[in-house]
Write a protein that holds these residues in place. Structure first.
Motif, PDB file in Angstrom:
ATOM      1  N   ALA A   6      -8.191  -5.937  -8.518  1.00 41.57           N
ATOM      2  CA  ALA A   6      -8.440  -5.926  -7.075  1.00 41.57           C
ATOM      3  C   ALA A   6      -9.848  -5.402  -6.833  1.00 41.57           C
ATOM      4  O   ALA A   6     -10.213  -4.334  -7.349  1.00 41.57           O
ATOM      5  N   VAL A   7     -10.640  -6.146  -6.058  1.00 41.42           N
ATOM      6  CA  VAL A   7     -12.042  -5.803  -5.832  1.00 41.42           C
ATOM      7  C   VAL A   7     -12.247  -5.487  -4.351  1.00 41.42           C
ATOM      8  O   VAL A   7     -11.882  -6.278  -3.477  1.00 41.42           O
ATOM      9  N   TYR A   8     -12.851  -4.348  -4.076  1.00 36.49           N
ATOM     10  CA  TYR A   8     -13.204  -3.933  -2.715  1.00 36.49           C
ATOM     11  C   TYR A   8     -14.718  -3.903  -2.591  1.00 36.49           C
ATOM     12  O   TYR A   8     -15.430  -3.538  -3.537  1.00 36.49           O
ATOM     13  N   CYS A  46     -15.642   0.605  -3.588  1.00 37.25           N
ATOM     14  CA  CYS A  46     -16.908   0.675  -2.862  1.00 37.25           C
ATOM     15  C   CYS A  46     -17.001   2.014  -2.152  1.00 37.25           C
ATOM     16  O   CYS A  46     -16.008   2.503  -1.601  1.00 37.25           O
ATOM     17  N   ALA A  47     -18.204   2.612  -2.142  1.00 39.29           N
ATOM     18  CA  ALA A  47     -18.400   3.899  -1.472  1.00 39.29           C
ATOM     19  C   ALA A  47     -19.508   3.850  -0.435  1.00 39.29           C
ATOM     20  O   ALA A  47     -19.878   4.872   0.121  1.00 39.29           O
ATOM     21  N   VAL A  48     -20.049   2.654  -0.160  1.00 42.11           N
ATOM     22  CA  VAL A  48     -21.200   2.559   0.735  1.00 42.11           C
ATOM     23  C   VAL A  48     -20.812   2.905   2.166  1.00 42.11           C
ATOM     24  O   VAL A  48     -21.539   3.591   2.877  1.00 42.11           O
ATOM     25  N   ARG A  49     -19.644   2.429   2.606  1.00 42.60           N
ATOM     26  CA  ARG A  49     -19.165   2.728   3.954  1.00 42.60           C
ATOM     27  C   ARG A  49     -17.883   3.549   3.884  1.00 42.60           C
ATOM     28  O   ARG A  49     -17.043   3.332   3.001  1.00 42.60           O
ATOM     29  N   LYS A  50     -17.717   4.460   4.822  1.00 41.02           N
ATOM     30  CA  LYS A  50     -16.509   5.274   4.881  1.00 41.02           C
ATOM     31  C   LYS A  50     -15.271   4.398   5.012  1.00 41.02           C
ATOM     32  O   LYS A  50     -14.214   4.682   4.420  1.00 41.02           O
ATOM     33  N   HIS A  51     -15.397   3.296   5.761  1.00 44.15           N
ATOM     34  CA  HIS A  51     -14.254   2.411   5.983  1.00 44.15           C
ATOM     35  C   HIS A  51     -13.729   1.851   4.666  1.00 44.15           C
ATOM     36  O   HIS A  51     -12.515   1.720   4.464  1.00 44.15           O
ATOM     37  N   ALA A  52     -14.648   1.502   3.747  1.00 45.52           N
ATOM     38  CA  ALA A  52     -14.229   0.929   2.467  1.00 45.52           C
ATOM     39  C   ALA A  52     -13.432   1.953   1.655  1.00 45.52           C
ATOM     40  O   ALA A  52     -12.417   1.614   1.032  1.00 45.52           O
ATOM     41  N   GLU A  53     -13.876   3.219   1.671  1.00 43.52           N
ATOM     42  CA  GLU A  53     -13.138   4.262   0.963  1.00 43.52           C
ATOM     43  C   GLU A  53     -11.770   4.486   1.591  1.00 43.52           C
ATOM     44  O   GLU A  53     -10.759   4.589   0.888  1.00 43.52           O
ATOM     45  N   THR A  54     -11.733   4.566   2.921  1.00 43.38           N
ATOM     46  CA  THR A  54     -10.480   4.817   3.619  1.00 43.38           C
ATOM     47  C   THR A  54      -9.482   3.701   3.347  1.00 43.38           C
ATOM     48  O   THR A  54      -8.287   3.946   3.130  1.00 43.38           O
ATOM     49  N   ARG A  55      -9.976   2.456   3.344  1.00 44.22           N
ATOM     50  CA  ARG A  55      -9.106   1.304   3.097  1.00 44.22           C
ATOM     51  C   ARG A  55      -8.502   1.369   1.690  1.00 44.22           C
ATOM     52  O   ARG A  55      -7.301   1.143   1.507  1.00 44.22           O
ATOM     53  N   LEU A  56      -9.320   1.685   0.707  1.00 47.81           N
ATOM     54  CA  LEU A  56      -8.819   1.763  -0.669  1.00 47.81           C
ATOM     55  C   LEU A  56      -7.797   2.892  -0.812  1.00 47.81           C
ATOM     56  O   LEU A  56      -6.721   2.701  -1.392  1.00 47.81           O
ATOM     57  N   HIS A  59      -4.487   2.012   0.480  1.00 45.39           N
ATOM     58  CA  HIS A  59      -3.723   1.065  -0.339  1.00 45.39           C
ATOM     59  C   HIS A  59      -3.342   1.645  -1.699  1.00 45.39           C
ATOM     60  O   HIS A  59      -2.562   1.022  -2.428  1.00 45.39           O
ATOM     61  N   LEU A  60      -3.892   2.812  -2.047  1.00 44.12           N
ATOM     62  CA  LEU A  60      -3.747   3.307  -3.408  1.00 44.12           C
ATOM     63  C   LEU A  60      -2.285   3.544  -3.786  1.00 44.12           C
ATOM     64  O   LEU A  60      -1.881   3.293  -4.928  1.00 44.12           O
ATOM     65  N   GLY A  61      -1.493   3.988  -2.822  1.00 41.11           N
ATOM     66  CA  GLY A  61      -0.084   4.227  -3.108  1.00 41.11           C
ATOM     67  C   GLY A  61       0.637   2.978  -3.590  1.00 41.11           C
ATOM     68  O   GLY A  61       1.528   3.055  -4.442  1.00 41.11           O
ATOM     69  N   THR A  62       0.230   1.816  -3.052  1.00 36.81           N
ATOM     70  CA  THR A  62       0.837   0.554  -3.473  1.00 36.81           C
ATOM     71  C   THR A  62       0.620   0.315  -4.961  1.00 36.81           C
ATOM     72  O   THR A  62       1.501  -0.206  -5.659  1.00 36.81           O
ATOM     73  N   TYR A  63      -0.555   0.696  -5.454  1.00 35.66           N
ATOM     74  CA  TYR A  63      -0.875   0.490  -6.863  1.00 35.66           C
ATOM     75  C   TYR A  63      -0.276   1.563  -7.765  1.00 35.66           C
ATOM     76  O   TYR A  63       0.005   1.319  -8.939  1.00 35.66           O
TER      77      TYR A  63
END
Length: 376
Positions: A6-8, A46-56, A59-63
């Protein structure tokens, strides 16, 4: 053994994912889209935007939970290079078996073997000075509907914009050898790929010379009767000038699309961001680009609410939009990134002020796009 990837985040992360997929296939894994069936889950972050970190993280619990007994989870990419994230993995997300940063991509098989043979957890702080990866296996997903391929030509960044974590998570600029890039592009053209994207955090700062590389990448005979198109991103205005625009105009194979992030229309804010150019510099570059490249399509990025941004600074951004008239704009509300100079600056905007400005920005750009469409 089944692996799920999975790529973010950005296209460069997608290119890293292509190499991870290639290595997994060489290691004997079969790829699956069904995370629940996977023996191994690899997350490119991805760590460039806060939104990308929050999204990952959302979803982390799913993985991490459910799925096959004994499933291993690997977290790599930009987030994995941040110490605060590594601490979260040590204390909260203990099911993650392996994490490592972008500079260690080539060591993925070694690290994975360590996980499988030694057991335990391996939370690795990768170096930021490793040589750029060459000769890694690549497995791209190319279909008739999405006949395109990403080619990373450089990684890292030396600009140190005040708001950006890239130099801290991907390290200093490192460029691939021209002959390696050209061999990869030639192979893709001969395979019938329709679009080839040259990628870098600041792609036009490629060394030894990006305009020369761009011309050379457009010089091959492709397998498709219609040929192939070369595109590139992301460019930094400081490194964009006549030689780049001349190269873009030199071949019909080079797309006239230019993504040139301005970030703000205020020189005062640009100075605070450490962008290295003024409002007037940017507008002059756009004038030159439009004069040089037939049919230029210009897109950009804008950040709203950088610390200390005044109402006049924001108005300067709106008037720049009116003057330049971008075909498309990628817009962001400023979010502080730990470890960057901007995170310590005074003058944070109240959330309601930022939201109102962001809404005005979107409305302005939408009107410009509608007006441009109405006039062809």
């Amino acid at each position: 053994m089944l692996a799920h990837l999975a790529v973010y985040g950005c296209q460069q992360n997608q290119a890293d994912g292509d190499r991870l997929r290639g290595m997994l296939l060489e290691l004997g894994y079969t790829m699956t889209d069904d995370c629940a069936q996977a023996d191994l889950v690899v997350l490119v972050t991805c760590a460039v935007r806060k939104h990308a970190e929050t999204r990952l993280l959302g979803h982390l619990g799913t993985y991490l939970y459910g799925g096959k007994p004994g499933r291993k989870v690997v977290l790599c990419g930009c987030m994995a290079q941040r110490e605060d994230v590594r601490e979260l993995l040590r204390t909260r997300y203990k099911q993650v078996a392996l994490s490592f940063g972008p500079a260690d991509l080539r060591r993925f098989p070694e690290y994975l073997n360590r996980v499988m043979t030694e057991g335990g957890r391996h939370i690795i702080a990768s170096p930021d000075t490793a040589p750029i990866d060459e000769d890694l296996p690549v497995s791209r997903i190319i279909t008739p509907e999405l006949n395109r391929a990403n080619v990373t030509i450089m990684t890292g960044c030396d600009n140190y914009c005040a708001y950006c974590v890239v130099p801290y998570v991907r390290g200093r600029e490192r460029s691939r050898a021209p002959e390696a890039v050209l061999a990869e592009v030639r192979g893709l053209a001969e395979d019938g790929v329709e679009e080839i994207w040259l990628l870098g955090q600041n792609v036009n700062s490629y060394k030894p010379d990006f305009p020369d590389l761009l011309r050379a990448c457009a010089a091959f005979d492709g397998a498709r009767p219609a040929g192939y198109t070369i595109r590139f991103m992301t460019s930094h205005p400081r490194d964009a000038g006549r030689r780049l625009f001349d190269a873009m105009a030199s071949s019909p194979r080079i797309s006239p699309n230019l993504h040139l992030p301005v970030q703000s229309g205020s020189t005062a804010v640009l100075n605070a961001m450490n962008r290295g150019y003024t409002r007037e510099d940017y507008i002059e570059k756009i004038r030159l680009a439009r004069e040089t490249v037939p049919g230029l399509v210009l897109t950009s990025d804008v950040i709203v609410g950088f610390p200390g941004e005044t109402e006049q600074d924001f108005e300067d951004t709106l008037t720049l939009l009116e003057e330049v008239r971008f075909a498309k704009l990628f817009t962001f509300q400023y979010s502080p990134r730990e470890g960057t100079p901007a995170a310590a600056l005074p003058g944070a905007l109240p959330p309601d002020t930022m939201k109102k400005r962001f809404t005005r920005l979107l409305k302005t750009q939408k009107r410009i796009e509608e007006e441009s469409g109405a006039h062809g």
